[in-house]
Structures are given as structure tokens and as C-alpha cells.
Design a protein around this motif. Structure first.
Motif, PDB file in Angstrom:
ATOM      1  N   THR A 519       0.611  -1.068   0.128  1.00  0.00           N
ATOM      2  CA  THR A 519      -0.364  -0.332   0.085  1.00  0.00           C
ATOM      3  C   THR A 519       0.714   1.364  -0.171  1.00  0.00           C
ATOM      4  OG1 THR A 519      -0.549  -0.206   2.414  1.00  0.00           O
ATOM      5  CG2 THR A 519      -2.070  -1.557   1.284  1.00  0.00           C
ATOM      6  N   ASP A 520       2.189   0.751   0.571  1.00  0.00           N
ATOM      7  CA  ASP A 520       2.765   2.392   0.056  1.00  0.00           C
ATOM      8  C   ASP A 520       4.139   2.395   0.238  1.00  0.00           C
ATOM      9  OD1 ASP A 520       0.168   3.176   2.063  1.00  0.00           O
ATOM     10  OD2 ASP A 520       1.042   2.056   4.356  1.00  0.00           O
ATOM     11  N   LYS A 532      -6.640  -8.514  -0.416  1.00  0.00           N
ATOM     12  CA  LYS A 532      -5.218  -8.245   0.389  1.00  0.00           C
ATOM     13  C   LYS A 532      -3.858  -8.258   0.506  1.00  0.00           C
ATOM     14  CE  LYS A 532      -6.375  -5.805   4.289  1.00  0.00           C
ATOM     15  NZ  LYS A 532      -7.819  -5.830   5.449  1.00  0.00           N
ATOM     16  N   ASP A 604     -10.538  -7.556  -0.007  1.00  0.00           N
ATOM     17  CA  ASP A 604      -9.884  -5.604   0.317  1.00  0.00           C
ATOM     18  C   ASP A 604     -11.505  -5.169  -0.069  1.00  0.00           C
ATOM     19  OD1 ASP A 604      -9.111  -3.907  -0.038  1.00  0.00           O
ATOM     20  OD2 ASP A 604      -8.017  -4.127  -2.116  1.00  0.00           O
TER      21      ASP A 604
END
Length: 606
Positions: A519-520, A532, A604
Motif C-alpha cells: 500500500t505504501d 489484500k 479487499d
């Protein structure tokens, strides 16, 4: 002459007469016995001669035939047949029988063999003439029923065709050619070479039977038969469809990256079962010495005999089990797990990265280690250090852990040890890890981000499973069951817990860090729509070579809350393009299809 002398003379005469009578009686008895013996011999020769001739013949006219057993099948977890043995025939020549009536048998037999099998008649006559006492010369091997059917019919119709026959045999058949070749291995003269064929050779190999024929004393043909016992079937944990998906995407990635090799393992983190295992060094076990799957014909023609041998040895090996390399940044979550588990660090701790850290300054041993971001990552917390794959932050974490704990946990996670997977030629990497006695602070720091020690793909995948499943290190295995020829269970391989590596709470936190990578952080290209995904990228420079050579990798799992699938991909020496993204994209392509095939529901919510 006195009276006494007269009596003595009479007595002597009587004794002589008695001796003559006894001798005569003995001669008569001897003559009678001799006559009886002669009569018995005449009786045997004249009247019972045929009976004893048959008995003697029965002792000399015998034949023993081996009845070959069928090697056991190899099937996937859903009973899809991957390997089997099909019945074939060997063409056998018997010159001794042919020459027993050469004028009658020779020409019809030679003509029929030539007609159906295109063996020159002069060659056949030469074999017969050169081997007059032989009863077993193999003319051809591995003939199918369709290739011998007409020959059988014509042979039965012609009584003058003698001294040629068909011997039952079996040929190993790999149903899907190159699929899972490095896992399955192959056979040579009925013996398993490499892979499952080698590891489970005793179980797959059956026991040959025997048929013994002889003529009894009445000249009747008698047969004693011991039926063959077929080998057992090996049912794998592997799934044919998942294996096919993996190999398809490996081939696509190989074409794009022009890498030296690409490997992939898909594993059930809750059992240790291998669902798929593949590398790009494919070969066809139906013809294992064919190099055209990995080399052009021009390259093959230019090879020496030794180079051909080396090339074959290389493609027969299982890269995922036998090849070691530095894991790179995929090891960073393990360093964090050690620090959290032993309370050496807290999730809120921060670390400053200025792009470089110097060790042993102002000494002959001065050494700089660099972050992949040469300008520095700034101040990061633990999760940020993993998400941004910061070497300097991980080095600082390892210094808080210390050498003793770090080395202890490396061993605990299984590095430097055999995983005991049921495949041959596994490499342990023992001796390729530091220990407390020979490690320096520099070695500790480089180890913390996966450099300066070696591992194998199966070690890495198995250890990673324990990192995200709550801390349970299971022995990896690829054969689920052994079945007999009737499909009855002989033995079963179950999951084996090797050790508890970390606690559930530590495992949960590491999963959070791995999710942040997607995600980051650096792992965005590994995302799979609807899931996810969590995992870690890895790039390890190969310092044993001159120039910039790397192993790039990605290891991740899904679903996030209850992991069912771990996928680990490694690309050895990609030659072209943006190498850093290749492993993440390969992971995404494989998992997109695998998760759908396994009917794993998306998780997700965003």
C-alpha cells in the motif's frame, strides 16, 4: 594203514566234497543274479527306454521368463495422472531355434521380420549365423501394440516362422512432457533419476514375476508362475492446474527478462504442502537428453561433450531446492520479527537514514553500506523501514538485537539447515552463515537486510510461512500419499511441526508491515485486484561476479486475515529492462489466476 589213518583220510575227502559243493552253489547264485541284472537292463533299455528318455529330456528342456512389473504412477492431489508406465514390446530373436531346422524356419522368419520392422535381411542372417547357440538377441525395444499387431497375426498363421517372439516391457510416459520436470525427474533403465522418481524409487519400483516352464516325465509341458507385483502410486500435494499457471507465467517472464533462471514455489502455510514448484530450466523427461528446450540448435552444435554433460546436469537440477543465493530484502521482515519478539525494538521506534553508514572509520577495514535510496530515507518507524526497504534502518535494528540473538533466530527459522523436503539433492547452506564467533558488527548489519549469507528458495518459503501463520514452522513436503495398485492407502505424509519461531502477536505485526509494502512502499506492482496482498520485495547483488548481477524476488501471501497461499518468486540475473518490478509483476500474474482457481474469496473491501 591203521584204522585211525583211514578215518582221517575219509574226513579229508568229505571236507573237499563239501567245499566243492559250496563253491558250485556260490557260482550258481552269482550266475542267477547276473542273469537277473542283465534281464533288468534289457527290460529298461527295450521296454522302459522311452519313459527314462522322457525323464532325462524333462530335466534339460526348461525355460524361465521374467514377467516385468509396472512402475507405479505419479498423480497430483486431485488424481490427475502426471506419470504412468505403458505396456510395450521388445522384439527378440532366437537363432538356436531357427537353426534347429534352418531349411524350414530361416527364410520365412527373416522375411516376416523384414516386412514389419524394416530390419535388412542380410543383417538378420548375419546375427543368426554369428550367434548359433544364442536364444536371446534384442532386435527392437519399446514397440507399441499397433506396431506389432499385424506381425502377431501373421506369425500365428505361418507355422514356419519360428525363433522370433515379443517380450513384454513397460515404457515410462510423462503425460504433460515438460510440466514439473525438475520435480518429477526421470528414469533410466527402470531406475529413478532426480526428483520424485529418485526420492521414491523404492516405492515406485515393483517386483518382477517369473514363469518357469518344463517337460515332465510324461513329456507334458508344465508351467509354474509367480505374478509380478506392480509398484505403488505416489500422490503429490502438487496441483496440476496451479503448476501449469506457474510455468506459463515463468515462461512469459523469461522471455521478457532474459534471466539466467526463474523459480517459483507456492506453498500452503498451514501445512507445509507444496502446491507448485517450478523453474525455467525445463526438460522433457520422455527424452531427458534433449537440450532444445533451453538452447538453440546452433548453441548445442557448438558444445563439446563435456559442455553437453554440464548443460544436462544443470537443467535436471531443481533450482528451488539445490541452488543457493543471497536472499536480499525479503529477509528484512525476519529481522523485524526477531527484534519485536525479543523486545529489542517497539513498533513506535524510529530510525534515521542518511543513505549511508560507515563501519570501522579511519581504519584499514573502513566499509560503507548504502541504502537503495542513496539520498537517504529520512526518519522511519519500523513499519516504514519495511515498507521503504531501508537498509540503514534494518542495520540499526540488528545492532539493537545483537549477534547472539540474531544468529539464534536464523537457526530457529531454519537457515543453514536442511528443510528435509522429500526431494533429492537439497542444499542446506550450512557453512554459508555466520555464527557468533566469526561475525562482526558489519556482518550483522549486512545480514539484517539479506546480504552476506546464503539461502535456498525452499528454506526461504518455509521460513516465511512461519512468519505469517502465527509462528509455526512446518516441514515442507510434496508427496501426500502412497497408494497400492488397487488405490488403497499404504502410507500418508502429514504435516510435521518443526518449531515455534515467533508468537502470534509478533506474526500479526509482521503481517501489518508486509501489507504496508504493497500500500505504501516498494511492492505496489505485486497487488492483485480484490485481495489484500501482503509481501516483500527483494534485490540482492551477486558479489561473486564482476559487474551488476542480481537476484530479484518477491514473497507474499493471501488472504490477509487467514493466509492460505504463500507465493515466492526469484529471478536470477535478469538481463534487460526495469529489473526491480519484474518479480512483483510475476507474483501478481501468478496469484491473480491461482486465487481465482482456488475459489479464495476476495478480501479487499476498498
Amino acid at each position: 594203514m591203521t584204522q585211525n589213518q583211514t578215518k582221517k583220510e575219509k574226513k579229508k575227502k568229505n571236507n573237499r566234497k563239501m567245499m566243492v559243493k559250496r563253491f558250485s552253489a556260490a557260482i550258481i547264485v552269482f550266475l542267477i543274479l547276473f542273469a537277473v541284472l542283465v534281464g533288468r537292463l534289457v527290460w529298461i533299455v527295450v521296454l522302459d527306454g522311452e519313459k527314462y528318455s522322457k525323464a532325462a529330456q524333462a530335466q534339460s528342456e526348461t525355460a524361465t521368463t521374467t514377467l516385468p512389473s509396472k512402475r507405479g504412477d505419479i498423480i497430483d492431489r486431485n488424481n490427475v495422472q502426471l506419470v504412468t508406465s505403458t505396456k510395450v514390446y521388445n522384439l527378440i530373436l532366437d537363432p538356436k531355434v531357427i537353426l534347429s531346422k534352418e531349411d524350414k524356419f530361416l527364410e520365412p522368419t527373416v522375411a516376416l521380420i523384414n516386412k514389419h520392422f524394416e530390419i535388412p535381411t542380410e543383417e538378420l542372417r548375419g546375427k543368426i549365423a554369428d550367434n548359433p547357440k544364442s536364444s536371446y538377441i534384442v532386435l527392437k525395444k519399446g514397440l507399441t501394440f499397433s506396431e506389432v499387431e499385424e506381425f502377431i497375426n501373421e506369425k500365428e498363421a505361418d507355422r514356419n516362422v519360428k525363433g522370433v517372439w515379443l517380450e513384454d516391457s513397460f515404457r515410462r510416459n510423462y503425460t504433460y512432457d515438460t510440466l514439473a520436470s525438475s520435480v518429477l525427474g526421470f528414469t533410466q533403465d527402470g531406475v529413478g533419476i532426480y526428483g520424485i522418481e529418485s526420492q521414491y524409487d523404492d516405492e515406485l519400483t515393483g517386483n518382477d514375476g517369473m514363469e518357469y516352464t518344463y517337460l515332465d516325465s510324461e513329456n507334458n509341458l508344465q508351467t509354474v508362475r509367480k505374478d509380478p507385483e506392480d509398484g505403488y502410486t505416489a500422490r503429490l500435494t502438487m496441483d496440476y492446474n496451479i503448476q501449469a499457471i506457474v510455468e506459463k507465467w515463468i515462461a512469459a517472464s523469461l522471455a521478457e527478462t532474459e534471466a539466467k533462471n526463474i523459480g517459483c514455489i507456492i506453498q500452503n502455510p498451514n501445512t507445509g504442502e507444496i502446491l507448485a514448484m517450478a523453474d525455467s530450466g525445463n526438460f522433457n523427461p520422455n527424452n531427458p537428453r534433449d537440450l532444445t528446450y533451453c538452447y538453440t540448435q546452433e548453441q548445442i552444435d557448438a558444445m563439446s561433450d563435456q559442455e553437453v554433460t554440464d548443460a544436462l546436469s544443470q537443467i535436471w537440477r531443481n533450482f528451488c531446492v539445490t541452488q543457493s543465493y543471497e536472499p536480499g530484502s525479503t529477509f528484512k521482515p525476519f529481522t523485524v520479527a526477531i527484534g519485536i519478539e525479543e523486545n529489542c525494538i517497539k513498533p513506535t521506534d524510529t530510525f534515521d537514514c542518511f543513505g549511508c553508514e560507515t563501519f570501522f572509520p579511519d581504519t584499514p577495514w573502513q566499509k560503507d553500506i548504502w541504502c537503495h535510496n542513496r539520498g537517504g530515507c529520512g526518519t522511519l518507524d519500523v513499519k516504514g523501514a519495511i515498507a521503504n526497504s531501508c537498509n540503514i534502518s534494518l542495520a540499526q535494528i540488528s545492532q539493537k538485537i545483537g549477534m547472539e540473538l540474531f544468529c539464534k533466530y536464523q537457526q530457529k527459522f531454519g537457515y543453514g539447515k536442511y528443510t528435509d523436503i522429500d526431494l533429492p539433492n537439497e542444499m542446506s547452506c550450512q557453512g554459508l552463515l555466520y555464527n557468533v564467533s566469526n561475525m562482526t558488527i558489519l556482518d550483522l548489519s549486512t545480514n539484517s537486510f539479506g546480504q552476506n549469507f546464503n539461502t535456498t528458495m525452499i528454506q526461504m518459503s518455509t521460513a516465511f510461512c512461519s512468519l505469517i501463520n502465527g509462528g509455526y514452522l512446518y516441514r515442507p513436503y510434496i508427496v501426500k500419499d502412497i497408494l497400492n495398485s488397487n488405490g488403497e492407502l499404504i502410507k500418508s505424509n502429514d504435516r510435521v511441526l518443526v518449531s515455534q519461531t515467533i508468537s502470534q502477536s509478533t506474526s500479526n505485526y509482521v503481517k501489518e508491515c508486509l501489507r504496508a509494502v504493497i500500500t505504501d512502499g516498494t511492492g505496489g506492482p505485486a497487488a492483485v485486484e480484490g485481495y489484500k496482498i501482503a509481501g516483500k520485495t527483494g534485490t540482492a547483488q551477486k558479489y561473486d561476479k564482476e559487474g551488476d548481477y542480481y537476484v530479484i524476488s518477491f514473497e507474499g501471501f493471501a488472504p490477509y486475515d487467514n493466509p492460505e497461499v504463500v507465493c515466492y518468486v526469484a529471478i536470477d540475473e535478469p538481463a534487460t529492462g526495469d529489473a526491480s518490478r519484474f518479480s512483483s509483476e510475476l507474483f501478481s500474474n501468478i496469484m491473480t489466476e491461482v486465487l481465482s482457481y482456488m475459489n479464495i474469496a476476495p478480501d479487499d473491501v476498498e
